[in-house]
Scaffold this motif. Structure first.
Motif, PDB file in Angstrom:
ATOM      1  N   GLY A   1      -6.136   1.905   6.337  1.00 36.50           N
ATOM      2  CA  GLY A   1      -6.159   0.453   6.401  1.00 36.50           C
ATOM      3  C   GLY A   1      -6.877  -0.207   5.243  1.00 36.50           C
ATOM      4  O   GLY A   1      -7.117  -1.416   5.268  1.00 36.50           O
ATOM      5  N   LEU A   2      -7.222   0.559   4.235  1.00 32.95           N
ATOM      6  CA  LEU A   2      -7.925  -0.006   3.083  1.00 32.95           C
ATOM      7  C   LEU A   2      -6.992  -0.895   2.261  1.00 32.95           C
ATOM      8  O   LEU A   2      -5.791  -0.650   2.190  1.00 32.95           O
ATOM      9  CB  LEU A   2      -8.480   1.115   2.204  1.00 32.95           C
ATOM     10  N   LYS A   3      -7.540  -1.916   1.649  1.00 31.70           N
ATOM     11  CA  LYS A   3      -6.791  -2.830   0.799  1.00 31.70           C
ATOM     12  C   LYS A   3      -7.305  -2.713  -0.629  1.00 31.70           C
ATOM     13  O   LYS A   3      -8.491  -2.513  -0.864  1.00 31.70           O
ATOM     14  CB  LYS A   3      -6.944  -4.277   1.282  1.00 31.70           C
ATOM     15  N   GLY A   4      -6.412  -2.860  -1.591  1.00 35.61           N
ATOM     16  CA  GLY A   4      -6.853  -2.765  -2.976  1.00 35.61           C
ATOM     17  C   GLY A   4      -5.751  -3.119  -3.946  1.00 35.61           C
ATOM     18  O   GLY A   4      -4.603  -3.376  -3.558  1.00 35.61           O
ATOM     19  N   ARG A   5      -6.097  -3.101  -5.215  1.00 35.47           N
ATOM     20  CA  ARG A   5      -5.155  -3.423  -6.286  1.00 35.47           C
ATOM     21  C   ARG A   5      -4.774  -2.179  -7.065  1.00 35.47           C
ATOM     22  O   ARG A   5      -3.642  -2.047  -7.537  1.00 35.47           O
ATOM     23  CB  ARG A   5      -5.788  -4.467  -7.215  1.00 35.47           C
ATOM     24  N   VAL A   6      -5.717  -1.259  -7.230  1.00 36.40           N
ATOM     25  CA  VAL A   6      -5.482  -0.008  -7.948  1.00 36.40           C
ATOM     26  C   VAL A   6      -5.526   1.122  -6.927  1.00 36.40           C
ATOM     27  O   VAL A   6      -6.560   1.376  -6.317  1.00 36.40           O
ATOM     28  CB  VAL A   6      -6.546   0.204  -9.049  1.00 36.40           C
ATOM     29  N   TRP A   7      -4.391   1.803  -6.767  1.00 36.73           N
ATOM     30  CA  TRP A   7      -4.282   2.826  -5.731  1.00 36.73           C
ATOM     31  C   TRP A   7      -4.460   4.218  -6.327  1.00 36.73           C
ATOM     32  O   TRP A   7      -3.591   4.722  -7.028  1.00 36.73           O
ATOM     33  CB  TRP A   7      -2.936   2.722  -5.033  1.00 36.73           C
TER      34      TRP A   7
END
Length: 367
Positions: A24-30
Motif C-alpha cells: 500500500g505504499l505510495k511513491g514516485r520512484v518505484w
C-alpha cells in the motif's frame, strides 16, 4: 454461524505472501519490486513493466456495483477455475475433508479436489426426461454418511448446470443451505447465470454466510480469453482466499478489457445479447426436437442444449463434416448418447441444424 469455522485451522490467520503491491505504499520512484525501469518495446502504453494491483480497486468497485454486493465480499481470479481451486484448498485437507459434486457436471470441481487430495462424493443428477434435477435430499443424506470417513466441507452446485443446462431454484438452494449450515459451504457456480431468467443465488447471500457464488466474464460478457472470474462470499472467507491466492492473479491488459466490458453501456449490451441467445435457444430446441435422429432435447437455462441422438457418433461426424464443432458428452455419466450444442448466431445455428437434417438418411444407410 462463523464461516471461518469451516476453513482449515492452519489458514484462518494466514497472511499469505507480502508482495510489493500489497504494502500500500505510495511513491514516485518505484524501486521495491525488482522490475525493469523501462517498458517493453511491445508494450502498447499500459505500463506492463510494473506489476499490477493484486485486486484492482477500480474493477472491484465496478464489479461490486454490477452484482450488487459489498466490495469486501468479492475476489477476482483467473477465471472461475482459480476460485474453485482456492476454495478447495482453503477448506479441505488431503484425505480428511471431502467435496460433493453432482455428475454429470463441470469437471474442474473434481479435478481441484483430486489435486488437493480431497475425496470426492458423487450425488448424481436425476434424469427426469425433460430436465436433470439436483437431488437435495440425496445430497443431505450423503453429507451425513460422509462424517465417519471424510466429512463433506464443500457442496458444488452448478446452476445452470454444465452440461445438462438446468438451474436450481432459490427455494431449493435455501433448503440445502439450511440443511448444511454450520457443517459445509455451498458453492453455487453461476457461470451461465445471465441466461437464466429466474433470480440467482446472490439474492440469498445476506442470510447465508455459508453461501459462495461464482460468476465469470467469460460467457455473457464475451471475455473468455481474458480469464476473469469472480468469487462472492462472506468477507471473512474472501480474506482467507485472497491470502492464499497468487500474488498477482490478474494481468493488466485483462483488467483494462474487463473495466470496459462491465461499463454501464457494455453491460446493457451484454444483457441484450443474452436475451437474443435465450430466444435462439428456444428456436433451436424446437427445431432439434423435429429431427428424426434426435431422441431428446433437455430444457436449458444456459446458452447451450444437451441433446440425445439415436446415433450420436453419426451426428458428431455429420457435424464435423460440415465444419460444425460441438461438445461430445458421451464419456460423461448418464450421457452415452449425448452431445452438448452451444447456441451461436442464427447463421451458425442454421448451419448446425442443416448438418443434422441429413442425419436420418446417414443412419439408415449404416444400419
Amino acid at each position: 454461524m462463523n464461516v471461518l469455522d469451516l476453513v482449515r485451522a492452519d489458514l484462518r490467520d494466514f497472511g499469505g505472501y507480502g508482495s510489493a503491491r500489497k504494502t500500500g505504499l505510495k511513491g514516485r520512484v518505484w524501486l521495491n519490486a525488482n522490475e525493469s525501469p523501462w517498458a517493453s518495446p511491445a508494450d502498447p502504453g499500459q505500463g506492463l513493466n510494473r506489476y499490477p494491483e493484486p485486486q484492482p480497486a477500480a474493477l472491484r468497485a465496478r464489479l461490486a456495483a454490477l452484482y450488487g454486493v459489498p466490495e469486501d465480499s468479492l475476489l477476482m481470479t483467473r477465471g472461475s477455475d482459480e476460485g474453485i481451486d482456492l476454495l478447495t484448498r482453503a477448506l479441505c485437507r488431503a484425505e480428511r475433508e471431502a467435496v460433493l459434486v453432482a455428475p454429470p457436471v463441470f469437471g474442474m470441481y473434481a479435478v481441484s479436489a483430486r489435486v488437493q487430495g480431497a475425496p470426492v462424493v458423487e450425488v448424481p443428477l436425476v434424469d427426469e426426461g425433460e430436465r436433470f434435477r439436483f437431488d437435495i435430499d440425496a445430497a443431505l443424506r450423503a453429507l451425513e454418511l460422509s462424517v465417519a470417513k471424510a466429512p463433506v466441507k464443500i457442496l458444488y452446485v452448478c446452476s445452470p448446470s454444465n452440461p445438462t443446462g438446468g438451474a436450481v431454484s432459490n427455494t431449493e438452494l435455501e433448503r440445502l443451505l439450511r440443511g448444511v449450515a454450520g457443517r459445509a459451504l455451498v458453492v453455487v457456480d453461476e457461470a451461465y447465470g445471465e441466461y437464466n431468467e429466474a433470480p440467482g443465488a446472490l439474492a440469498l447471500r445476506e442470510r447465508f454466510p455459508n453461501l459462495v457464488v461464482l460468476r465469470t466474464l467469460s460467457k455473457a460478457y464475451a471475455l473468455a480469453g481474458a480469464r476473469l472470474g469472480i468469487t462472492i462470499g462472506d468477507p471473512t472467507l474472501i480474506r482467507v482466499l485472497a491470502a492464499i491466492a497468487p500474488p498477482y492473479p490478474l494481468a493488466s491488459p485483462a483488467v483494462a478489457l474487463a473495466l470496459d466490458a462491465v461499463s454501464p453501456s457494455a453491460a446493457d449490451e451484454a444483457k441484450r445479447r443474452a436475451g437474443r441467445i435465450v430466444a435462439e435457444r428456444a428456436r433451436v430446441a424446437e427445431a432439434l426436437r423435429g429431427l428424426d435422429g434426435v431422441r431428446a432435447v433437455y430444457a436449458s437455462d444456459a446458452n447451450y442444449l444437451l441433446v440425445r441422438f439415436a446415433d450420436a457418433e453419426a451426428a458428431m461426424q455429420a457435424l464435423l463434416a460440415a465444419g460444425v464443432v460441438v461438445r461430445d458428452q458421451r464419456a460423461a455419466p448418464q450421457l452415452k448418447d449425448a452431445l452438448r450444442i452451444t447456441i451461436g448466431t442464427a447463421e451458425e445455428n442454421d448451419a448446425m441444424l442443416a448438418a443434422l437434417a441429413a442425419l436420418p438418411a446417414r443412419v439408415a444407410a449404416t444400419a
